[in-house]
Design an enzyme around this catalytic site. Structure first.
Site, PDB file in Angstrom:
ATOM      1  CD  GLN A 111      15.621   4.656  14.845  1.00  0.00           C
ATOM      2  OE1 GLN A 111      16.429   5.387  14.284  1.00  0.00           O
ATOM      3  NE2 GLN A 111      15.451   3.399  14.488  1.00  0.00           N
ATOM      4  CG  ASN A 112       8.670   4.343  13.785  1.00  0.00           C
ATOM      5  OD1 ASN A 112       9.662   4.707  13.166  1.00  0.00           O
ATOM      6  ND2 ASN A 112       8.172   3.126  13.680  1.00  0.00           N
ATOM      7  CB  VAL A 113       7.202  10.924  15.233  1.00  0.00           C
ATOM      8  CG1 VAL A 113       8.666  11.243  15.508  1.00  0.00           C
ATOM      9  CG2 VAL A 113       6.925  10.971  13.731  1.00  0.00           C
ATOM     10  CG  HIS A 156      14.168  10.069  16.390  1.00  0.00           C
ATOM     11  ND1 HIS A 156      14.502   9.264  15.330  1.00  0.00           N
ATOM     12  CD2 HIS A 156      15.318  10.208  17.111  1.00  0.00           C
ATOM     13  CE1 HIS A 156      15.783   8.926  15.404  1.00  0.00           C
ATOM     14  NE2 HIS A 156      16.303   9.481  16.478  1.00  0.00           N
ATOM     15  CB  CYS A 160       2.800  28.824  24.235  1.00  0.00           C
ATOM     16  SG  CYS A 160       3.005  28.214  25.913  1.00  0.00           S
ATOM     17  CB  THR A 164      15.843   1.102  12.030  1.00  0.00           C
ATOM     18  OG1 THR A 164      16.669   2.281  12.016  1.00  0.00           O
ATOM     19  CG2 THR A 164      16.566  -0.011  12.758  1.00  0.00           C
ATOM     20  CB  SER A 165      18.306   2.821   7.234  1.00  0.00           C
ATOM     21  OG  SER A 165      18.133   4.027   7.942  1.00  0.00           O
ATOM     22  CG  ASN A 181      15.343  -3.761   6.943  1.00  0.00           C
ATOM     23  OD1 ASN A 181      14.948  -3.674   5.778  1.00  0.00           O
ATOM     24  ND2 ASN A 181      15.782  -2.716   7.624  1.00  0.00           N
ATOM     25  CD  GLU A 241      15.691  -3.727   0.053  1.00  0.00           C
ATOM     26  OE1 GLU A 241      16.849  -3.996  -0.338  1.00  0.00           O
ATOM     27  OE2 GLU A 241      14.672  -3.839  -0.656  1.00  0.00           O
TER      28      GLU A 241
END
Ligand code: APR
Length: 254
Positions: free
Chosen positions: A116-118, A134, A162, A203-204, A228, A230
């Protein structure tokens, strides 16, 4: 004595059970979120809203409405993150995943990374990334004709135009309320459906549809390791929960 978990030394039992699952699996899928890159010095989304950006709401910076309202503001925020990305390096967790890919390939297995990391820290560690669900900080795209600009354009102080149609380039990020890119979603779902072990890291598990991927694995009986510090929304799905950080736990498991 403290009540907080000692995430520097995760439970030896959890590590041993996770290592056994990794050793048995031929097709491993890694599903990573913001916590994967935390030890590289990339703050998670909300932690990033500090300093210059502390008075902004995430939806002003990461939504189509925010872009329409103030594209220069949104461009500046992502540009800052792209600049910062050049100053950081993959951590021991990213390196361990890349090493796992080499090990599995040597024994005719494989590792797919769905993130999910950019950022590009998995790639810089040596992993092949199956899907960036993402989007990416590296290389903007045209808001009108979808032409993709070179990575270095993401560092431009002024919002570039562009070269094809003259409209504005925008960050190639999936904003709140936008659809995931179809091809990435398809590749990610296929990798999860085909794997015989899913490793969920940092990841949450609350941002859908990405967070549905571990559910897909659980429904087909695929074992899941979660790393994780948490507990997350996905912890109830985990076969083995390793209560530790990516850079500590992954080298120990792998
Ligand atoms: N190692 C492993 N996990 C960690 C670490 C670490 N060093 N540090 C923090 N975490 C965990 C946190 O406990 C939390 O569960 O990483 C998770 C980060 O959660 P989020 O910030 O919600 O990140 P993520 O799940 O990737 O968010 C999904 O939401 O912000 C949008 O599009 C953005 O891709 C992002 C999506």
């Amino acid at each position: 004595m403290s009540d907080s978990p000692d995430t520097d030394s995760p439970s030896a039992d959890a590590l041993a059970r996770a290592a056994a699952l990794v050793a048995e699996a031929a097709k491993v899928c890694v599903f990573s979120g913001a916590g994967m890159s935390a030890e590289s010095g990339i703050p998670t989304f909300r932690d990033a809203l500090t300093g210059l950006w502390e008075n902004y709401d995430p939806t002003d910076l990461a939504s189509p409405a925010g872009w329409r309202r103030d594209p220069d503001l949104v461009w500046g925020w992502y540009r800052d993150r792209a600049v910062r990305l050049r100053e950081v390096a993959p951590n021991d967790g990213h390196l361990a995943i890349a090493e796992l890919e080499r090990l599995k390939r040597a024994s005719t297995g494989r590792v797919s990374v769905v993130t999910q990391n950019v950022d590009d820290l998995h790639e810089r560690a040596g992993s092949t990334v199956t899907a960036h669900l993402h989007g990416s900080l590296l290389g903007p795209r045209c808001e009108a004709c979808a032409h993709r600009g070179e990575a270095k354009l993401s560092l431009a102080a002024e919002r570039p135009r562009c070269p094809e149609c003259g409209a504005s380039l925008r960050p190639d990020i999936v904003w709140f309320g936008e659809m995931l890119p179809e091809r990435e979603w398809h590749s990610a779902s296929e990798a999860v459906a085909a794997c015989d072990l899913l490793i969920v890291i940092g990841t949450s598990g609350v941002v859908r549809p990405a967070a549905d991927l571990p559910l897909l694995a659980a429904e087909s009986g695929t074992p899941i390791i979660e790393v994780n510090p948490e507990p997350s929304a996905l912890t109830p799905l985990a076969t083995v929960y390793v209560e530790s950080t990516a850079a500590v736990a992954l080298p120990a498991i792998i």
